[in-house]
Design an enzyme around this catalytic site. Structure first.
Site, PDB file in Angstrom:
ATOM      1  CD  GLU A 119      -2.737   1.369   2.317  1.00 37.12           C
ATOM      2  OE1 GLU A 119      -3.926   0.468   3.100  1.00 37.12           O
ATOM      3  OE2 GLU A 119      -1.925   1.680   3.248  1.00 37.12           O
ATOM      4  CG  HIS A 135      -3.410   8.854  12.774  1.00 41.83           C
ATOM      5  ND1 HIS A 135      -3.181   8.382  13.604  1.00 41.83           N
ATOM      6  CD2 HIS A 135      -3.316   7.692  12.036  1.00 41.83           C
ATOM      7  CE1 HIS A 135      -2.441   6.823  13.860  1.00 41.83           C
ATOM      8  NE2 HIS A 135      -3.369   7.293  12.606  1.00 41.83           N
TER       9      HIS A 135
END
Lengths: 183, 221
Positions: A119, A135
């Site tokens: 990814e 985050h």
């Protein structure tokens, strides 16, 4: 993963030679912890082997490439797209299609010729700064203050950072155009 | 909508105040220039209507004082004197409009509406072209996505959206009226806007052809 990193390094080198600037600010890679991988294998009903993990689960290996300039994000993307040793499984452009909360990045999932998935996240420094904070907020335990205000202010900052990225890219183009014209 | 009305003739003051209140304005009536200045110190108004000839302090002085204190509220002057020079003096002192006495109430009301419309238009209205909206309250430019613009980028975008064909000289005068900027600045800011329009997924673009700058909608040929 090693090979992917090498590929990106090669790309950086190339661009550095051509432009005199390294397109990549930094490049991080991580492999999911064994525990986390086992858990995911179990959830998906897969055998808990190294092979199945890397060949079935897409985010076992993650690489984050952070660039100083917006166009460089796309240059790296194009470079990876042309790479013979891996093919693009999916890609999502969250720069052209910004998420409602303001999140911007370019996501790709590649599959190497040995079947392993990787990814990849491509983004600019400002997108990275913003994502780090967002985050932290998302995964921290219950922020006690005015949640709505923080969310809307984060969106505002994301839009301001994006605007600056675009201005900086315009300036870079202008500088290089002038240089080329002059030389 | 708060309105300050200064007129020393009692009957006229009452009549006009009544009519304006009926029209929906929240009217503060005063009878001389000093009272007007006091009222302006205490509160802010959306519109100010001043008679020129008043005791204590005349209308022009009130107006000049307002402008010196950077109070930009639209002002309409009422004047019994209808000489050109007086009208010029009033307008140059910072008035947005004037009306000579005797005047019709209908006309006064219409001129007030016109001033209010103009000032609202400038500060509060979002502009739209194609799928793009320029938001006046937060300087953002939005279509599929949104970005925030700097002050000058906003002013430039607004000018582009409000006019048909322009050139760099015109844009320079409109957006950078008091600063030492050059054509290069205009060109750079146009580049910024071009890129930002593309990034938000706009279906309009800034076009420059033969010295003319304008907004082109994708639907145009």
């Amino acid at each position: 993963m090693q090979r992917f990193m090498e590929r990106i390094d090669a790309c950086r080198h190339q661009m550095k030679e051509r432009l005199g600037m390294d397109p990549v600010e930094h490049c991080l890679c991580r492999i999911k912890s064994e525990e986390s991988m086992r858990e995911k294998c179990r959830r998906k009903g897969l055998p808990e082997t190294c092979d199945s993990a890397l060949k079935e689960i897409h985010d076992a290996i993650g690489i984050r490439v952070v660039c100083a300039f917006l166009d460089d994000v796309y240059t790296i993307r194009d470079n990876l797209a042309q790479w013979q040793d891996a093919k693009i499984v999916t890609e999502k452009d969250y720069i052209k299609n910004v998420k409602p909360n303001g999140y911007r990045s370019y996501h790709m999932i590649l599959q190497a010729d040995n079947g392993y998935y990787v990814e990849i996240q491509l983004r600019t420094i400002s997108m990275d700064t913003w994502a780090a904070l967002e985050h932290h907020l998302k995964y921290k335990k219950q922020y006690k203050g005015n949640q709505e205000l923080i969310v809307s202010e984060l969106k505002r900052c994301a839009d301001e950072l994006a605007s600056t990225d675009l201005s900086m890219q315009t300036l870079r183009d202008l500088i290089f155009e002038e240089n080329e014209a002059g030389s | 909508m708060k309105l300050l009305f200064a007129e020393d003739t009692q009957d006229l003051n009452h009549a006009v105040t009544t009519v304006l209140e009926y029209q929906g304005y929240d009217v503060t009536s005063v009878f001389d220039g000093q009272e007007a200045l006091d009222a302006l110190k205490k509160e802010s108004y959306d519109v100010v209507v001043l008679d020129i000839m008043m005791p204590q302090v005349d209308g022009i002085t009130v107006l000049k004082t307002m402008r010196e204190h950077a109070i930009l509220t639209p002002v309409l002057l009422l004047t019994a004197k209808s000489e050109v020079d007086d009208r010029v003096a009033g307008l140059d002192a910072g008035a947005d409009d004037y009306l000579a006495k005797p005047f019709s109430m209908k006309e006064l009301a219409a001129r007030i509406r016109s001033m209010v419309r103009r000032s609202q238009y400038e500060s509060e209205t979002d502009l739209q072209k194609g799928n793009v909206t320029l938001h006046a309250n937060d300087y953002s430019l939005s279509a599929a996505n949104s970005v925030r613009l700097s002050h000058k980028e906003f002013e430039l975008m607004r000018t582009l959206m409000m006019h048909e064909f322009m050139n760099t000289q015109y844009l320079l005068e409109q957006v950078w009226p008091d600063e030492p900027a050059q054509e290069d600045t205009v060109k750079l800011y146009l580049s910024y806007l071009k890129r930002k329009l593309a990034s938000i997924g706009a279906d309009i673009e800034i076009a420059a052809e033969g010295g003319r700058i304008f907004i082109r909608e994708e639907s145009d040929g």
